[in-house]
Write a protein that holds these residues in place. Sequence first.
Motif, PDB file in Angstrom:
ATOM      1  N   LEU A 158      -0.536  11.987  14.907  1.00 25.91           N
ATOM      2  CA  LEU A 158      -0.987  10.953  13.976  1.00 25.91           C
ATOM      3  C   LEU A 158      -1.884  11.587  12.914  1.00 25.91           C
ATOM      4  O   LEU A 158      -2.904  12.199  13.230  1.00 25.91           O
ATOM      5  N   MET A 159      -1.499  11.426  11.648  1.00 26.36           N
ATOM      6  CA  MET A 159      -2.213  12.063  10.545  1.00 26.36           C
ATOM      7  C   MET A 159      -3.254  11.156   9.905  1.00 26.36           C
ATOM      8  O   MET A 159      -4.157  11.623   9.209  1.00 26.36           O
ATOM      9  N   GLY A 160      -3.127   9.842  10.111  1.00 20.14           N
ATOM     10  CA  GLY A 160      -4.046   8.900   9.491  1.00 20.14           C
ATOM     11  C   GLY A 160      -3.336   7.586   9.264  1.00 20.14           C
ATOM     12  O   GLY A 160      -2.177   7.393   9.675  1.00 20.14           O
ATOM     13  N   ASN A 161      -4.007   6.666   8.601  1.00 16.53           N
ATOM     14  CA  ASN A 161      -3.442   5.358   8.299  1.00 16.53           C
ATOM     15  C   ASN A 161      -3.718   5.034   6.840  1.00 16.53           C
ATOM     16  O   ASN A 161      -4.854   5.180   6.364  1.00 16.53           O
ATOM     17  N   ILE A 162      -2.676   4.582   6.116  1.00 17.26           N
ATOM     18  CA  ILE A 162      -2.819   4.375   4.668  1.00 17.26           C
ATOM     19  C   ILE A 162      -3.743   3.223   4.329  1.00 17.26           C
ATOM     20  O   ILE A 162      -4.172   3.103   3.163  1.00 17.26           O
ATOM     21  N   LEU A 163      -4.064   2.376   5.299  1.00 19.78           N
ATOM     22  CA  LEU A 163      -5.024   1.307   5.032  1.00 19.78           C
ATOM     23  C   LEU A 163      -6.460   1.807   5.139  1.00 19.78           C
ATOM     24  O   LEU A 163      -7.391   1.150   4.670  1.00 19.78           O
ATOM     25  N   ASP A 164      -6.637   2.971   5.760  1.00 26.04           N
ATOM     26  CA  ASP A 164      -7.971   3.550   5.932  1.00 26.04           C
ATOM     27  C   ASP A 164      -8.252   4.658   4.919  1.00 26.04           C
ATOM     28  O   ASP A 164      -9.402   4.854   4.510  1.00 26.04           O
ATOM     29  N   GLU A 165      -7.229   5.395   4.530  1.00 31.05           N
ATOM     30  CA  GLU A 165      -7.384   6.472   3.552  1.00 31.05           C
ATOM     31  C   GLU A 165      -6.087   6.648   2.777  1.00 31.05           C
ATOM     32  O   GLU A 165      -5.003   6.401   3.310  1.00 31.05           O
ATOM     33  N   PRO A 166      -6.164   7.074   1.525  1.00 31.53           N
ATOM     34  CA  PRO A 166      -4.956   7.198   0.707  1.00 31.53           C
ATOM     35  C   PRO A 166      -4.001   8.252   1.255  1.00 31.53           C
ATOM     36  O   PRO A 166      -4.418   9.235   1.877  1.00 31.53           O
ATOM     37  N   ALA A 181       0.834  -1.204   0.000  1.00 31.21           N
ATOM     38  CA  ALA A 181       0.000   0.000   0.000  1.00 31.21           C
ATOM     39  C   ALA A 181       0.872   1.258   0.000  1.00 31.21           C
ATOM     40  O   ALA A 181       0.560   2.250  -0.675  1.00 31.21           O
ATOM     41  N   VAL A 182       1.990   1.227   0.744  1.00 30.17           N
ATOM     42  CA  VAL A 182       2.920   2.365   0.755  1.00 30.17           C
ATOM     43  C   VAL A 182       3.432   2.641  -0.650  1.00 30.17           C
ATOM     44  O   VAL A 182       3.385   3.772  -1.146  1.00 30.17           O
ATOM     45  N   CYS A 183       3.934   1.612  -1.319  1.00 29.82           N
ATOM     46  CA  CYS A 183       4.518   1.779  -2.651  1.00 29.82           C
ATOM     47  C   CYS A 183       3.497   2.286  -3.659  1.00 29.82           C
ATOM     48  O   CYS A 183       3.779   3.201  -4.448  1.00 29.82           O
ATOM     49  N   HIS A 184       2.320   1.697  -3.644  1.00 34.73           N
ATOM     50  CA  HIS A 184       1.287   2.089  -4.600  1.00 34.73           C
ATOM     51  C   HIS A 184       0.885   3.554  -4.403  1.00 34.73           C
ATOM     52  O   HIS A 184       0.799   4.331  -5.369  1.00 34.73           O
ATOM     53  N   GLN A 185       0.666   3.939  -3.150  1.00 34.80           N
ATOM     54  CA  GLN A 185       0.205   5.307  -2.871  1.00 34.80           C
ATOM     55  C   GLN A 185       1.326   6.326  -3.051  1.00 34.80           C
ATOM     56  O   GLN A 185       1.086   7.462  -3.478  1.00 34.80           O
ATOM     57  N   TRP A 244       4.972   0.731  11.181  1.00 35.48           N
ATOM     58  CA  TRP A 244       4.817  -0.679  10.823  1.00 35.48           C
ATOM     59  C   TRP A 244       3.396  -1.052  10.427  1.00 35.48           C
ATOM     60  O   TRP A 244       3.173  -1.933   9.591  1.00 35.48           O
ATOM     61  N   ASN A 245       2.384  -0.366  10.993  1.00 37.14           N
ATOM     62  CA  ASN A 245       0.980  -0.718  10.741  1.00 37.14           C
ATOM     63  C   ASN A 245       0.297   0.207   9.732  1.00 37.14           C
ATOM     64  O   ASN A 245      -0.902   0.111   9.523  1.00 37.14           O
ATOM     65  N   GLY A 246       1.078   1.123   9.128  1.00 38.43           N
ATOM     66  CA  GLY A 246       0.511   2.046   8.143  1.00 38.43           C
ATOM     67  C   GLY A 246       0.163   3.411   8.699  1.00 38.43           C
ATOM     68  O   GLY A 246      -0.312   4.273   7.947  1.00 38.43           O
ATOM     69  N   ASP A 247       0.368   3.641  10.001  1.00 41.75           N
ATOM     70  CA  ASP A 247       0.126   4.970  10.578  1.00 41.75           C
ATOM     71  C   ASP A 247       1.091   5.986   9.978  1.00 41.75           C
ATOM     72  O   ASP A 247       2.283   5.699   9.805  1.00 41.75           O
ATOM     73  N   VAL A 248       0.573   7.182   9.682  1.00 40.42           N
ATOM     74  CA  VAL A 248       1.364   8.223   9.034  1.00 40.42           C
ATOM     75  C   VAL A 248       1.600   9.387  10.000  1.00 40.42           C
ATOM     76  O   VAL A 248       0.662   9.891  10.622  1.00 40.42           O
ATOM     77  N   TYR A 249       2.856   9.796  10.110  1.00 42.82           N
ATOM     78  CA  TYR A 249       3.252  10.927  10.934  1.00 42.82           C
ATOM     79  C   TYR A 249       4.111  11.860  10.087  1.00 42.82           C
ATOM     80  O   TYR A 249       4.558  11.481   8.998  1.00 42.82           O
ATOM     81  N   PRO A 250       4.352  13.079  10.581  1.00 43.22           N
ATOM     82  CA  PRO A 250       5.392  13.897   9.940  1.00 43.22           C
ATOM     83  C   PRO A 250       6.746  13.214  10.150  1.00 43.22           C
ATOM     84  O   PRO A 250       6.803  12.001  10.328  1.00 43.22           O
TER      85      PRO A 250
END
Length: 432
Positions: free
Chosen positions: A284-292, A48-52, A268-274
């Motif tokens: 915490l800005m969001g999670n790539i598994l929940d939103e792009p 998901a990281v690579c695709h997004q 590790w779980n897709g959580d996005v931070y600065p």
Amino acid sequence: MQKPDLGIIIKPASHDCNLSCEYCYYSKVNKVYPQNKHPRMSPEVFDAVCHQYRTLKPQHINIIWEGGEPTLMGLDFFKKALDIETKNARPGDCWGNTLHTNGKLLDDKWCQFLSQNHFLVGLGVNGPPAVNSPGSSPEGTTTSEDIFHSISLLKKYKCEYNIVMIVTQANGDKPEETFNFLLENDLHFSHFNFCTEENEEGNGLTDHSITSEQYAEFQIKLFDAWVQNDDPSFYVRHIDNWLHLFFGLRPEMCEYQSDCSNLVTIEWNGDVYPCDFFVQKRYLMGNILDEPLESILQSTAWKEFTSQAEELPTPCHDCKWLEKCHGGCYRRRKKRLNAQQDNPFFCEANKNIFSHVFAKLDDLKKKPIRPNLYKFLNDIERHRLPHLQNEAPEKKQVEKQQTENRRKKPGRNSPCPCGSGKKYKQCCLRKS
């Protein structure tokens, strides 16, 4: 949405590490994920990281693997990661990988893999062996012999690598000895990280942290040792960026750039931070598994963070060095600034460093007192003019306007320029 300059830091094992360095700022992340003592990223999350990431059309596609200790993921995970990168590649893409490691798990298989797949390795070193003991493992062995073994393996397999040194109270007064260590061991590429962390009480620095005065003295003496050596093949990351600033070229390090919008950290779980200095629940800005990732970078939370990072303390507005330091790294301003009228933590240090370094570079460029550096600097001078001429005029104008806007823009807690008597954040900032 396009983000051509976006960099991605991946924390595949998060805070988990096979060393227990007391100064490590990232070990505190275990409080963010207390239920996961040994977190591990799944191939699905990295896919998901690579695709997004690729969807944002970055100009340079580089994955930075950090930790904790990323090699705890095992070699099979990284082999799978390369397959995932290949699957998400488009014609003309060149995926780059940088691996930051303490080197404890590196062996022949690891180094052969890293070399064959063109990983850039950042090897963590505390400095000369005499001060290399603070990074002890849970088993009680020091890392000095491990480091030299890792270096020999990296050289054996012709891996691209650089030395990443943490500067603490243990080695903060040893810049000359540190540079001699690089020379004696033929270590031509190095980068220094400076420990300036808050203590648990939040009322000062940890015992391992260095002061602003120590930072300036270390950097200046290290630079002078580099000059004395008269060999530009020894690359020191800060010095390289000072050269960029001196010649009017764009620096590579984010601490010398004007915004914090071009770097994200993915846990590790897709959580996005600065950046990885802000891996805290409130950032915490969001999670790539929940939103792009594209939506996360357009979210209110992300825009608020980057906007606050651009706000300068009042003393910066009229400073002649603003175009060079841009107020310094936001994490140090955020954590160490008590009020809007205060100077940033490294303010006086950066003034002293720039004054000293730029004056000496100017002297070296004019006089062949160090013949190799004299030639090196004048070669840069000759080659920089075409580079500056080829740079898009509109880009240069935008950067100049951004700097001017930052000079004029009041801080959130400054008096509002409309004259209402209220703070800016309670008046016109709210209206805008």
